[in-house]
Design a protein around this motif. Structure first.
Motif, PDB file in Angstrom:
ATOM      1  N   ASN A  34       0.828  -1.207   0.000  1.00  0.00           N
ATOM      2  CA  ASN A  34       0.000   0.000   0.000  1.00  0.00           C
ATOM      3  C   ASN A  34       0.861   1.256   0.000  1.00  0.00           C
ATOM      4  N   ASN A  35       0.366   2.300  -0.681  1.00  0.00           N
ATOM      5  CA  ASN A  35       1.138   3.542  -0.816  1.00  0.00           C
ATOM      6  C   ASN A  35       1.322   4.278   0.500  1.00  0.00           C
ATOM      7  N   ASP A  36       0.465   4.055   1.469  1.00  0.00           N
ATOM      8  CA  ASP A  36       0.604   4.760   2.740  1.00  0.00           C
ATOM      9  C   ASP A  36       1.441   3.993   3.762  1.00  0.00           C
ATOM     10  N   HIS A  40       7.574   2.904   2.094  1.00  0.00           N
ATOM     11  CA  HIS A  40       7.734   3.733   0.894  1.00  0.00           C
ATOM     12  C   HIS A  40       8.634   4.939   1.141  1.00  0.00           C
ATOM     13  N   PRO A  45      10.560   7.270  -6.025  1.00  0.00           N
ATOM     14  CA  PRO A  45       9.372   6.942  -6.827  1.00  0.00           C
ATOM     15  C   PRO A  45       9.702   5.902  -7.907  1.00  0.00           C
ATOM     16  N   GLN A  46       8.685   5.196  -8.364  1.00  0.00           N
ATOM     17  CA  GLN A  46       8.870   4.088  -9.311  1.00  0.00           C
ATOM     18  C   GLN A  46       9.458   4.533 -10.650  1.00  0.00           C
TER      19      GLN A  46
END
Length: 80
Positions: A34-36, A40, A45-46
Motif C-alpha cells: 500500500n502507498n501509505d 515507501h 518513486p517508481q
C-alpha cells in the motif's frame, strides 16, 4: 597483499548484493505494498526504477567509448 585483495573482493560483493537486493525489492515487491505504508519512505518513486539504470548504462557506454577511442589513438601514435 592477498588479504587486501580478499577484503576488496568481499566489499565489492557485499555492495553489489546490497544494491541488487534493494533494487529487486523496490521494483518487484514494493508495487504490491500500500502507498501509505511506512516502507515507501525508504525508496524513490517508481519512475526512477527505469531512469537510474538507463542513465548509469549510458554513462558506462560513454566512458567505454572514450576509453576505446583513447586506446585506438594511442596505439596509432605508437605505429607512426
Amino acid at each position: 597483499m592477498e588479504l587486501a585483495d580478499k577484503a576488496v573482493g568481499f566489499l565489492l560483493s557485499y555492495i553489489s548484493l546490497s544494491i541488487f537486493t534493494y533494487y529487486t525489492f523496490w521494483v518487484i515487491i514494493l508495487p504490491f505494498v500500500n502507498n501509505d505504508h511506512f516502507i515507501h519512505r525508504y525508496f524513490l518513486p517508481q519512475e526512477y526504477a527505469i531512469l537510474l539504470p538507463v542513465f548509469a548504462g549510458m554513462v558506462l557506454l560513454c566512458f567505454l567509448c572514450i576509453f576505446i577511442g583513447y586506446v585506438m589513438l594511442k596505439s596509432k601514435k605508437k605505429k607512426a
